[in-house]
Design an enzyme around this catalytic site. Structure first.
Site, PDB file in Angstrom:
ATOM      1  N   SER A  59       0.814  -1.217   0.000  1.00 64.09           N
ATOM      2  CA  SER A  59       0.000   0.000   0.000  1.00 64.09           C
ATOM      3  C   SER A  59       0.847   1.267   0.000  1.00 64.09           C
ATOM      4  O   SER A  59       0.511   2.248  -0.671  1.00 64.09           O
ATOM      5  CB  SER A  59      -0.941  -0.003   1.209  1.00 64.09           C
ATOM      6  OG  SER A  59      -1.880  -1.049   1.106  1.00 64.09           O
ATOM      7  N   ARG A 149       1.650 -12.089   8.340  1.00 65.94           N
ATOM      8  CA  ARG A 149       0.638 -11.306   7.622  1.00 65.94           C
ATOM      9  C   ARG A 149       1.052 -11.096   6.171  1.00 65.94           C
ATOM     10  O   ARG A 149       0.251 -11.264   5.261  1.00 65.94           O
ATOM     11  CB  ARG A 149       0.449  -9.964   8.321  1.00 65.94           C
ATOM     12  CG  ARG A 149      -0.586  -9.080   7.695  1.00 65.94           C
ATOM     13  CD  ARG A 149      -0.975  -8.018   8.685  1.00 65.94           C
ATOM     14  NE  ARG A 149      -1.769  -6.975   8.067  1.00 65.94           N
ATOM     15  CZ  ARG A 149      -2.630  -6.232   8.737  1.00 65.94           C
ATOM     16  NH1 ARG A 149      -2.809  -6.440  10.021  1.00 65.94           N
ATOM     17  NH2 ARG A 149      -3.311  -5.285   8.127  1.00 65.94           N
ATOM     18  N   ASP A 150       2.296 -10.720   5.965  1.00 66.57           N
ATOM     19  CA  ASP A 150       2.843 -10.628   4.614  1.00 66.57           C
ATOM     20  C   ASP A 150       3.564 -11.913   4.233  1.00 66.57           C
ATOM     21  O   ASP A 150       4.180 -11.991   3.166  1.00 66.57           O
ATOM     22  CB  ASP A 150       3.805  -9.438   4.514  1.00 66.57           C
ATOM     23  CG  ASP A 150       3.106  -8.116   4.786  1.00 66.57           C
ATOM     24  OD1 ASP A 150       1.974  -7.951   4.294  1.00 66.57           O
ATOM     25  OD2 ASP A 150       3.674  -7.264   5.485  1.00 66.57           O
ATOM     26  N   ARG A 181       3.947  -8.801  15.294  1.00 59.07           N
ATOM     27  CA  ARG A 181       3.766  -7.454  14.752  1.00 59.07           C
ATOM     28  C   ARG A 181       2.475  -6.798  15.250  1.00 59.07           C
ATOM     29  O   ARG A 181       2.364  -5.572  15.246  1.00 59.07           O
ATOM     30  CB  ARG A 181       3.787  -7.482  13.224  1.00 59.07           C
ATOM     31  CG  ARG A 181       2.731  -8.364  12.598  1.00 59.07           C
ATOM     32  CD  ARG A 181       2.830  -8.388  11.074  1.00 59.07           C
ATOM     33  NE  ARG A 181       2.324  -7.156  10.502  1.00 59.07           N
ATOM     34  CZ  ARG A 181       2.447  -6.839   9.217  1.00 59.07           C
ATOM     35  NH1 ARG A 181       3.077  -7.665   8.380  1.00 59.07           N
ATOM     36  NH2 ARG A 181       1.946  -5.717   8.737  1.00 59.07           N
ATOM     37  N   ARG A 257       4.138   1.591  10.408  1.00 56.50           N
ATOM     38  CA  ARG A 257       4.020   0.660  11.534  1.00 56.50           C
ATOM     39  C   ARG A 257       5.264   0.656  12.430  1.00 56.50           C
ATOM     40  O   ARG A 257       5.390  -0.192  13.305  1.00 56.50           O
ATOM     41  CB  ARG A 257       3.718  -0.748  11.027  1.00 56.50           C
ATOM     42  CG  ARG A 257       2.306  -0.889  10.477  1.00 56.50           C
ATOM     43  CD  ARG A 257       1.933  -2.332  10.220  1.00 56.50           C
ATOM     44  NE  ARG A 257       0.583  -2.479   9.719  1.00 56.50           N
ATOM     45  CZ  ARG A 257      -0.515  -2.525  10.471  1.00 56.50           C
ATOM     46  NH1 ARG A 257      -0.404  -2.429  11.787  1.00 56.50           N
ATOM     47  NH2 ARG A 257      -1.710  -2.665   9.928  1.00 56.50           N
ATOM     48  N   LYS A 331      -5.981   3.421   6.419  1.00 58.83           N
ATOM     49  CA  LYS A 331      -5.394   3.816   5.136  1.00 58.83           C
ATOM     50  C   LYS A 331      -5.269   5.330   4.987  1.00 58.83           C
ATOM     51  O   LYS A 331      -4.964   5.813   3.892  1.00 58.83           O
ATOM     52  CB  LYS A 331      -6.244   3.256   3.989  1.00 58.83           C
ATOM     53  CG  LYS A 331      -6.300   1.735   3.944  1.00 58.83           C
ATOM     54  CD  LYS A 331      -4.941   1.115   3.625  1.00 58.83           C
ATOM     55  CE  LYS A 331      -5.027  -0.408   3.588  1.00 58.83           C
ATOM     56  NZ  LYS A 331      -3.725  -1.037   3.232  1.00 58.83           N
ATOM     57  N   HIS A 402      -5.877  -9.773   4.872  1.00 59.59           N
ATOM     58  CA  HIS A 402      -4.719 -10.089   5.714  1.00 59.59           C
ATOM     59  C   HIS A 402      -5.054 -11.067   6.838  1.00 59.59           C
ATOM     60  O   HIS A 402      -4.148 -11.657   7.429  1.00 59.59           O
ATOM     61  CB  HIS A 402      -4.139  -8.808   6.314  1.00 59.59           C
ATOM     62  CG  HIS A 402      -3.220  -8.067   5.406  1.00 59.59           C
ATOM     63  ND1 HIS A 402      -2.147  -8.664   4.782  1.00 59.59           N
ATOM     64  CD2 HIS A 402      -3.210  -6.761   5.008  1.00 59.59           C
ATOM     65  CE1 HIS A 402      -1.511  -7.763   4.053  1.00 59.59           C
ATOM     66  NE2 HIS A 402      -2.138  -6.608   4.163  1.00 59.59           N
TER      67      HIS A 402
END
Length: 508
Positions: A59, A149-150, A181, A257, A331, A402
């Site tokens: 993003s 998550r990623d 995280r 983050r 976002k 996610h």
């Protein structure tokens, strides 16, 4: 209103059957618009967005590229290039931290996300920093943040085993703490979560979990039913606490983050700071950040941003166009800070509206998130000041994707589709040329039930051109990428794109 860019965050176009929530969802509104308007696809990853080959988009990078109208070499790539050239250890900020602990006899504390996801960090950068400490003959300790998550929800065991092997090889860099995280990288002002990661790093009172080794921290977590993202902050036997005389290098290259934990460790408390009564007393140590996390932070930065000029927002302001940026809090930074090329301050004529994201542990519990309120904000604006240009982000497909929850992701996609049915007719009625697109995929691949996929995808994303009733429906050309979006908006506004924008209009 003259033009509107609607970003469907995480809405990719897959070509497989691996639990594709975008294909499985009932999306009559989007389907109608894709049929009625001009339709094309855009690439969102790798060199097309300034990342290394084979690296999925995200993003931050996506919105930066959209706003810049060109490929911007990302910090990830710059760090990789420095490592390859042997220049990382000589970087001014990093060598300054090494000098400090060499002088004091302290420990270099390296912290960051330990995975190969490449969205916020890359474990190879942490490995390289440990090697820098070893080469300088100073002690290093690592505070590892697990991903899930990623990357795979249970990949942390292997990543931490690799990290322990690096420490064994260099004789320094033992893992001192492990935190998911969810705690170490919160960005929604959940300060109690951040404080738990801080406590593990400083070995403050109240750390609930302890483990003999880093790998044990995640395997113990799995036994409690928590995957990598949610590993509760855990101290590792024999690990060093952050103390006077030490230094910190925060290896994450993505800012959003990393800010909250940096605030606690660097004792950065602005006058209007509200941390829910959280109090900290960190040792006064240098805190080096890999990139600039916030322009107000007085921290040495290893790789300062090369901010692009003449971004979409800057060009609109220069031509006296008013612009509205709307997103929910998850976002908000993307449609403001990142879209503006890393600029914190709004441009003249730019209005920013933030809608609070739901206060839930994970968004599969509320897949609609705050999408209806995001739409309401725009409808109210159309009835009021009616800005010239809108940039809006619907977060649902990405944030719910996610979680890896297929059914919830379907609900998220359908929720956005319902909002498009309210939003686009109002935009067209107001005279706006609407464009629907995404910054990257996510909900288009949720993996399998046995192996959930919670990361972004490499799939192309849609680009749908929806002119008002009085406008012509020009075709969308092939071969498009995110860098072409800003030139397209300028095209419909009758504004020449700046020469630094190497993207080109998508309309034929």
């Amino acid at each position: 209103m003259q033009a509107a860019l609607v970003i469907l965050d995480g809405w990719g176009l897959g070509d497989h059957d691996r639990r594709d929530a975008v294909r499985a969802a009932d999306t009559p509104t989007f389907d109608e618009y894709a049929e009625r308007g001009a339709f094309g696809t855009l690439t969102t990853s790798g060199r097309d967005v300034g990342l290394p080959d084979g690296q999925m988009g995200n993003s931050e990078v996506g919105h930066l590229t959209i706003g810049a109208g060109r490929v911007v070499k990302q910090a990830y790539t710059r760090i990789e290039d420095a490592i390859a050239a042997g220049d990382l250890c000589g970087n001014d900020a990093i060598s300054g931290a090494l000098d400090h602990v060499a002088d004091t006899g302290g420990t270099l504390h390296v912290m960051g996300l330990v995975s190969d996801g490449g969205v916020h960090a890359d474990q190879q950068h942490i490995h390289a920093l440990v090697e820098c400490a070893a080469g300088r003959g100073v002690e290093a300790a690592v505070h590892a943040f697990t991903d899930g998550r990623d990357t795979s929800p249970t990949g942390g065991e292997d990543y931490l085993a690799d990290l322990e092997a690096v420490a064994d090889e260099h004789g320094t860099g033992d893992v001192a703490s492990v935190s998911g995280r969810y705690y170490a990288m919160d960005r929604d002002q959940n300060w109690a979560r951040t404080k738990r990661a801080y406590d593990a790093i400083t070995r403050s009172d109240g750390v609930a979990h302890h483990a003999a080794a880093a790998v044990d921290a995640v395997t113990d977590s799995y036994e409690r039913g928590d995957t990598d993202e949610f590993v509760e902050p855990t101290t590792i036997e024999g690990g060093a606490a952050l103390s006077d005389g030490d230094a910190v290098v925060f290896a994450n290259f993505r800012a959003d983050r990393a800010r909250q934990l940096t605030r606690l460790l660097a004792d950065i408390h602005p006058a209007d700071w509200d941390a829910d009564g959280i109090e900290t007393n960190p040792p006064a140590v240098p805190v080096v950040t890999m990139t600039e996390y916030d322009e107000t932070f007085d921290c040495p930065v290893a790789f300062p941003a090369a901010e692009p000029t003449d971004t979409l927002g800057a060009v609109l302001a220069a031509h006296d166009h008013t612009q509205l940026r709307v997103a929910e809090s998850e976002k908000y930074a993307h449609v403001t800070y990142f879209l503006n090329g890393g600029r914190e301050v709004a441009f003249d004529g730019e209005t920013r509206t933030i809608v609070d994201s739901p206060d839930v542990p994970t968004y599969d519990e509320q897949p609609a998130m705050s999408a209806p309120a995001v739409t309401d904000t725009v409808l109210d604006a159309l009835a009021g000041d009616d800005p010239d240009v809108l940039v809006l982000n619907y977060a649902n497909p990405d944030m719910v994707g996610h979680t890896g929850d297929f059914d919830a992701a379907i609900e998220a996609v359908e929720a956005v589709d319902r909002e498009l049915g309210r939003l686009v007719p109002a935009l067209n009625d107001a005279g706006a040329h609407a464009f629907l697109t995404a910054d990257h995929g996510n909900a288009d691949d949720l993996g399998t039930p046995a192996d959930p996929h919670t990361a972004h995808t490499f799939n192309p994303v849609p680009f749908v051109s929806l002119p008002p009733a009085s406008g012509d429906t020009a075709a969308v050309r092939d071969g498009g990428a995110l860098r072409d979006i800003a030139p397209t908006l300028l095209d419909v506004l009758g504004i020449d794109r700046p020469t630094v924008m190497t993207g080109a209009s998508l309309l034929e």
